[in-house]
Write an enzyme that holds these catalytic residues in place. Structure first.
Site, PDB file in Angstrom:
ATOM      1  N   SER A  22     -22.382   7.410   3.460  1.00 46.62           N
ATOM      2  CA  SER A  22     -20.969   7.445   3.085  1.00 46.62           C
ATOM      3  C   SER A  22     -20.578   6.260   2.211  1.00 46.62           C
ATOM      4  O   SER A  22     -19.830   6.418   1.241  1.00 46.62           O
ATOM      5  CB  SER A  22     -20.088   7.484   4.342  1.00 46.62           C
ATOM      6  OG  SER A  22     -20.328   6.356   5.170  1.00 46.62           O
ATOM      7  N   ARG A  44     -33.052   9.824  -0.162  1.00 47.47           N
ATOM      8  CA  ARG A  44     -34.318  10.167   0.470  1.00 47.47           C
ATOM      9  C   ARG A  44     -34.536  11.684   0.558  1.00 47.47           C
ATOM     10  O   ARG A  44     -35.655  12.175   0.429  1.00 47.47           O
ATOM     11  CB  ARG A  44     -34.364   9.569   1.881  1.00 47.47           C
ATOM     12  CG  ARG A  44     -35.674   9.801   2.622  1.00 47.47           C
ATOM     13  CD  ARG A  44     -35.595   9.241   4.040  1.00 47.47           C
ATOM     14  NE  ARG A  44     -35.271   7.841   4.017  1.00 47.47           N
ATOM     15  CZ  ARG A  44     -36.158   6.869   3.831  1.00 47.47           C
ATOM     16  NH1 ARG A  44     -37.435   7.182   3.626  1.00 47.47           N
ATOM     17  NH2 ARG A  44     -35.802   5.609   3.837  1.00 47.47           N
ATOM     18  N   GLY A 149     -15.509  -7.272   2.073  1.00 50.27           N
ATOM     19  CA  GLY A 149     -14.069  -7.058   2.158  1.00 50.27           C
ATOM     20  C   GLY A 149     -13.709  -5.824   2.954  1.00 50.27           C
ATOM     21  O   GLY A 149     -14.566  -4.993   3.271  1.00 50.27           O
ATOM     22  N   ALA A 153     -15.274   3.600   3.586  1.00 52.59           N
ATOM     23  CA  ALA A 153     -15.676   4.632   2.637  1.00 52.59           C
ATOM     24  C   ALA A 153     -14.702   5.813   2.644  1.00 52.59           C
ATOM     25  O   ALA A 153     -14.399   6.384   1.590  1.00 52.59           O
ATOM     26  CB  ALA A 153     -17.089   5.121   2.977  1.00 52.59           C
ATOM     27  N   LYS A 204     -18.505  -9.465  12.069  1.00 55.28           N
ATOM     28  CA  LYS A 204     -17.318  -8.665  12.368  1.00 55.28           C
ATOM     29  C   LYS A 204     -17.710  -7.348  13.021  1.00 55.28           C
ATOM     30  O   LYS A 204     -16.926  -6.763  13.773  1.00 55.28           O
ATOM     31  CB  LYS A 204     -16.473  -8.473  11.112  1.00 55.28           C
ATOM     32  CG  LYS A 204     -17.191  -7.853   9.918  1.00 55.28           C
ATOM     33  CD  LYS A 204     -17.072  -6.346   9.855  1.00 55.28           C
ATOM     34  CE  LYS A 204     -17.777  -5.784   8.645  1.00 55.28           C
ATOM     35  NZ  LYS A 204     -17.698  -4.319   8.564  1.00 55.28           N
ATOM     36  N   SER A 267     -13.891   2.901  11.974  1.00 57.21           N
ATOM     37  CA  SER A 267     -14.922   1.920  12.288  1.00 57.21           C
ATOM     38  C   SER A 267     -15.974   2.509  13.221  1.00 57.21           C
ATOM     39  O   SER A 267     -15.702   2.802  14.386  1.00 57.21           O
ATOM     40  CB  SER A 267     -14.288   0.685  12.948  1.00 57.21           C
ATOM     41  OG  SER A 267     -15.294  -0.177  13.439  1.00 57.21           O
ATOM     42  N   ASN A 269     -18.526   0.922  14.395  1.00 60.97           N
ATOM     43  CA  ASN A 269     -18.874  -0.060  15.420  1.00 60.97           C
ATOM     44  C   ASN A 269     -17.877  -0.049  16.562  1.00 60.97           C
ATOM     45  O   ASN A 269     -18.257  -0.146  17.728  1.00 60.97           O
ATOM     46  CB  ASN A 269     -18.949  -1.457  14.783  1.00 60.97           C
ATOM     47  CG  ASN A 269     -20.151  -1.604  13.876  1.00 60.97           C
ATOM     48  OD1 ASN A 269     -21.269  -1.775  14.331  1.00 60.97           O
ATOM     49  ND2 ASN A 269     -19.926  -1.491  12.567  1.00 60.97           N
ATOM     50  N   GLU A 294     -24.014  -1.035  12.795  1.00 63.34           N
ATOM     51  CA  GLU A 294     -24.757  -2.268  12.496  1.00 63.34           C
ATOM     52  C   GLU A 294     -24.599  -3.316  13.596  1.00 63.34           C
ATOM     53  O   GLU A 294     -25.455  -4.181  13.770  1.00 63.34           O
ATOM     54  CB  GLU A 294     -24.295  -2.849  11.153  1.00 63.34           C
ATOM     55  CG  GLU A 294     -24.676  -2.029   9.924  1.00 63.34           C
ATOM     56  CD  GLU A 294     -26.093  -2.291   9.457  1.00 63.34           C
ATOM     57  OE1 GLU A 294     -26.897  -2.852  10.228  1.00 63.34           O
ATOM     58  OE2 GLU A 294     -26.398  -1.932   8.307  1.00 63.34           O
TER      59      GLU A 294
END
Length: 341
Positions: A22, A44, A149, A153, A204, A267, A269, A294
């Site tokens: 994304s 890929r 920043g 996406a 973050k 988000s 995460n 991540e």
């Protein structure tokens, strides 16, 4: 570290984009808005490439984004994709960057500039992506830039106003790249804090996992505000020991990125952490998500790096304990809440 090269062509004319997710798709859209840059896009999956060539959209991510064939050329062979490019942009999860670059050598990257848009660290090696590119492929330090920043996406796809910061030790390169990204819905800025922006982008994600866990445990907005404000101090403490230069953590590349990742519905995460807080195992949460969080990898990398630095990092420690030592989120947050101010 790659050798410092004070004389090189800082212009950005043809970028090879590595990754088909994304964020890679959003970056394709951003750079396609102007006429300054042509794009070679390596993905890929051959079926995805064929779909893009025929229907001009990514079948897996951000399907509403139109891929302009006169500006974007999909590639199945990565070496071919980067051959005639002056710049290579990395947009795959950090955990897969070594596999993605495969058998490429320093010779393949000779004379190329690098852009990292990856907000993660190389697992096990516990190094930043830019450091990996310097060490393994000998990329000169000033030929590397980071894009950071607060910019999801999904909002780029909807052309919502967004701000991005380009970090590089070479101001001319940063300015050239920032200029190529400017469009009606993207504003840009530049800084020279390459590693600082990159470390902050990594950390973050750990904080976003913590915020997700808190939400899953039914903590409210009051607690999250305290969690995020303490997180900024934690990041400041870590950066002071890891890479201590003068920087304004209140700017969008740092605080802005932290806020959007900890509060936004987009988000991944925070979503991952929320699932953990609600009782999912780490493995179950990972299987249910279609995208990489991540913060999962970052929490271990930063925790291990900090063993040598000795910064006070209760939030990172709590996330590490929950994810890797399988301590109950309820128990760990009862300990954490007494360490926050």
């Amino acid at each position: 570290m790659g050798t410092l090269n004070t004389e090189f062509d800082t212009s950005v004319k043809r970028i090879a984009v590595v990754g088909g997710g994304s964020w890679a798709t959003a970056l394709i859209k951003i750079f396609s808005e102007g006429d300054q840059v042509k794009l070679n896009w390596w993905l890929r999956n051959k079926k995805d490439i064929n779909h893009i060539r025929r229907y001009h959209s990514n079948p897996r991510y951000l399907g509403a984004v139109k891929i302009e064939p006169e500006k974007v050329t999909p590639y199945e062979d990565l070496r071919e994709a980067i051959k005639n490019a002056d710049t290579v942009m990395l947009a795959v999860p950090a955990a897969f960057i070594i596999e993605a670059l495969g058998d490429l050598t320093a010779e393949d990257f000779k004379g190329k500039k690098i852009i990292s848009t990856i907000k993660g660290m190389i697992p096990k090696q516990n190094i930043l992506v830019t450091q990996y590119m310097e060490d393994v492929f000998g990329i000169p330090h000033d030929a590397i830039a980071v894009i950071g920043g607060p910019c999801h996406a999904e909002e780029v796809a909807m052309e919502k106003q967004s701000y991005l910061t380009v970090a590089s030790s070479c101001n001319e390169y940063a300015e050239s790249l920032a200029d190529a990204m400017k469009c009606r819905f993207i504003k840009t800025a530049t800084v020279d804090d390459l590693y600082g922006v990159e470390y902050c982008a990594v950390m973050k994600n750990i904080i976003a996992v913590a915020c997700g866990v808190a939400h899953g445990l039914n903590y409210g907005d009051n607690f999250q505000a305290v969690l995020v404000s303490n997180a900024l101090q934690e990041i400041k403490c870590f950066l002071k020991r890891a890479y201590n230069i003068e920087r304004d953590l209140a700017s969008s590349a740092y605080l802005g990125d932290l806020l959007v990742t900890t509060y936004s519905q987009f988000s991944r995460n925070r979503t991952f952490g929320n699932m953990i807080g609600r009782g999912y195992s780490v493995k179950a949460a990972q299987l249910e998500m279609e995208m990489i969080a991540e913060g999962y990898y970052a929490s271990k990398s930063i925790y291990e790096i900090n063993k040598d630095l000795g910064a006070e990092m209760p939030i990172t420690t709590a996330v590490f304990h929950i994810i890797y030592e399988r301590i109950s989120p309820y128990v760990e947050f009862n300990i954490l809440k007494n360490k926050l101010t």
